[in-house]
Design an enzyme around this catalytic site. Structure first.
Site, PDB file in Angstrom:
ATOM      1  N   GLN A 258      -4.217  -2.890  -4.131  1.00 24.20           N
ATOM      2  CA  GLN A 258      -4.929  -1.856  -4.892  1.00 24.20           C
ATOM      3  C   GLN A 258      -5.673  -2.485  -6.082  1.00 24.20           C
ATOM      4  OE1 GLN A 258      -1.454  -0.927  -4.034  1.00 24.20           O
ATOM      5  NE2 GLN A 258      -2.286   0.343  -2.376  1.00 24.20           N
TER       6      GLN A 258
ATOM      7  N   CYS B 113       0.148   5.328  -7.995  1.00 20.23           N
ATOM      8  CA  CYS B 113       0.633   4.022  -7.504  1.00 20.23           C
ATOM      9  C   CYS B 113       1.793   3.601  -8.390  1.00 20.23           C
ATOM     10  CB  CYS B 113      -0.486   2.980  -7.547  1.00 20.23           C
ATOM     11  SG  CYS B 113       0.067   1.332  -7.036  1.00 20.23           S
TER      12      CYS B 113
ATOM     13  N   ASN C 231       4.224   0.971  -8.150  1.00 22.29           N
ATOM     14  CA  ASN C 231       4.310  -0.442  -8.559  1.00 22.29           C
ATOM     15  C   ASN C 231       3.189  -0.774  -9.540  1.00 22.29           C
ATOM     16  OD1 ASN C 231       6.562  -1.194  -6.963  1.00 22.29           O
ATOM     17  ND2 ASN C 231       5.254  -1.306  -5.150  1.00 22.29           N
TER      18      ASN C 231
ATOM     19  N   HIS D 167       3.543  11.143   1.441  1.00 22.63           N
ATOM     20  CA  HIS D 167       4.396  10.192   2.166  1.00 22.63           C
ATOM     21  C   HIS D 167       5.051  10.887   3.352  1.00 22.63           C
ATOM     22  CE1 HIS D 167       4.265   6.887  -0.815  1.00 22.63           C
ATOM     23  NE2 HIS D 167       4.021   7.874  -1.650  1.00 22.63           N
TER      24      HIS D 167
ATOM     25  N   GLU E 226       1.040   1.511   4.118  1.00 19.40           N
ATOM     26  CA  GLU E 226       0.378   2.323   3.097  1.00 19.40           C
ATOM     27  C   GLU E 226      -0.974   2.872   3.562  1.00 19.40           C
ATOM     28  OE1 GLU E 226       0.037   1.316  -0.949  1.00 19.40           O
ATOM     29  OE2 GLU E 226       1.875   0.106  -1.009  1.00 19.40           O
TER      30      GLU E 226
ATOM     31  N   CYS F 295       6.220  -0.539  -1.916  1.00 20.34           N
ATOM     32  CA  CYS F 295       5.450   0.653  -2.299  1.00 20.34           C
ATOM     33  C   CYS F 295       6.325   1.472  -3.239  1.00 20.34           C
ATOM     34  CB  CYS F 295       5.081   1.466  -1.056  1.00 20.34           C
ATOM     35  SG  CYS F 295       4.171   2.981  -1.415  1.00 20.34           S
TER      36      CYS F 295
ATOM     37  N   GLY G  91       6.396   5.073  -2.469  1.00 24.20           N
ATOM     38  CA  GLY G  91       7.079   5.155  -1.173  1.00 24.20           C
ATOM     39  C   GLY G  91       8.577   5.065  -1.326  1.00 24.20           C
TER      40      GLY G  91
HETATM   41  N1  LIG Z   1      -1.489   3.600  -0.747  1.00 27.28           N
HETATM   42  C1  LIG Z   1      -1.098   4.652  -1.701  1.00 27.28           C
HETATM   43  C2  LIG Z   1      -1.480   4.242  -3.143  1.00 27.28           C
HETATM   44  C3  LIG Z   1      -0.665   3.055  -3.644  1.00 27.28           C
HETATM   45  C4  LIG Z   1       0.805   3.347  -3.649  1.00 27.28           C
HETATM   46  C5  LIG Z   1       1.733   2.140  -3.746  1.00 27.28           C
HETATM   47  N2  LIG Z   1       1.116   0.837  -3.832  1.00 27.28           N
HETATM   48  C6  LIG Z   1       2.773   2.351  -4.835  1.00 27.28           C
HETATM   49  O1  LIG Z   1       3.286   1.362  -5.392  1.00 27.28           O
HETATM   50  O2  LIG Z   1       3.124   3.533  -5.084  1.00 27.28           O
HETATM   51  C7  LIG Z   1      -1.828   5.952  -1.319  1.00 27.28           C
HETATM   52  O3  LIG Z   1      -2.879   5.875  -0.672  1.00 27.28           O
HETATM   53  O4  LIG Z   1      -1.324   7.025  -1.703  1.00 27.28           O
END
Ligand SMILES: N[C@H](CCC[C@H](N)C(=O)O)C(=O)O
Length: 291
Positions: free
Chosen positions: A46, A75, A77, A171, A220, A229, A232
């Site tokens: 990201q 996000c 992390n 999710h 993701e 994640c 996640g």
């Molecule tokens: N791919 C996720 C965003 C980044 C989430 C992830 N990198 C984290 O640490 O929460 C989405 O499209 O909702």
């Protein structure tokens, strides 16, 4: 356009961090994709952007783009790395900061042991689980943590059941017996782009080892499988607690490191995530204007 950036990672989920506190760079989706590209750009899951506070009561705006260039709501992390960045750069002297995201305000806190604990906000869980109504999904998961049993007719290998939880971003969590052996590369993209998820979805695969220890892999949305994640992990623990499988504080072992998630399970209880945040290197790069 010549820009400076900071490369960071939280449990192996890696980021390019951009400082827009002195003015906007005005990047396009294609330019975000370029920065995230692991061959032609810097490489990241990201792109995180720091912007000045948009309103009283918050310290910064926190903007997130996936590797595919799409802007997303949250996000986890990245929020830990965001806090580490603004503190280390002297943009704040607070160790608990409040940041505005598309899905609301979260509060990362730098802790003395070098990790970061983030109040990931209030997952609004509605009434006890009801039969999943796909037509309601787009409306329900944008801003609420909803938990439904959802039988997805995934093409091969088999019918799968996922639990749908939103942490501001969507999710779909699937319980598996052995996460290391599970065909995440096959099932993950099928869940991510399943017709039931008009905004697409992050596909989580959770192995419950005991009531306080789990292993998790996440395919993701917009980035593919990452080493960790944060949202996640929050969503997976919420799903596990809702299913009666987990206690209120859970270690989540990801391929990139350990995250600890705490949630008391009440409708008014926030989810808290604790984990690492590391600066890897500082850099500069020329971004093509036409991409
Ligand atoms: N791919 C996720 C965003 C980044 C989430 C992830 N990198 C984290 O640490 O929460 C989405 O499209 O909702």
């Amino acid at each position: 356009m010549h820009i400076r950036f900071t490369k960071m990672q939280g449990a192996g989920n890696d980021f390019v961090v951009l400082d827009e506190t002195q003015g906007r760079l005005g990047l396009t989706a294609a330019q975000y994709r370029f920065l995230a590209d692991r061959h032609f750009g810097v490489g990241a899951d990201q792109i995180l952007t720091v912007r000045p506070s948009p309103a009283d009561g918050v310290d910064f705006e926190y903007v997130i783009h996936n590797a595919d260039g799409g802007e997303v709501e949250q996000c986890g992390n990245g929020s830990r790395c965001f806090a580490r960045f603004v503190y280390d750069k002297g943009l704040t002297d607070k160790t608990t900061i409040r940041v505005q995201t598309l899905s609301g305000v979260i509060a990362p806190q730098l802790t003395p042991d070098g990790r970061v604990t983030v109040d990931m906000g209030l997952p609004v869980l509605d009434a006890p689980r009801v039969p999943f109504d796909a037509s309601g999904l787009a409306a329900a998961t944008r801003h609420r943590a909803q938990v439904w049993p959802l039988a997805l007719a995934a093409p091969a290998p088999a019918q799968v059941e996922v639990v749908v939880v939103s942490m501001g971003n969507p999710h779909a969590v699937q319980l598996v017996d052995d996460v290391d052996q599970f065909p995440v590369a096959v099932v993950g993209p099928q869940v991510e782009r399943h017709v039931r998820f008009p905004q697409r979805v992050n596909a989580g695969f959770l192995q419950v080892q005991n009531r306080a220890q789990t292993k998790l892999r996440v395919y993701e949305r917009g980035s593919g499988e990452t080493l960790a994640c944060g949202t996640g992990a929050c969503a997976a623990v919420v799903a596990g607690i809702q299913q009666g499988l987990l206690d209120a504080r859970v270690d989540v072992q990801t391929r990139g490191g350990l995250l600890t998630i705490a949630w008391e399970g009440g409708a008014q209880d926030h989810v808290f995530m604790t984990g690492p945040a590391t600066t890897v290197f500082e850099g500069q790069i020329e971004i093509p204007d036409a991409l």
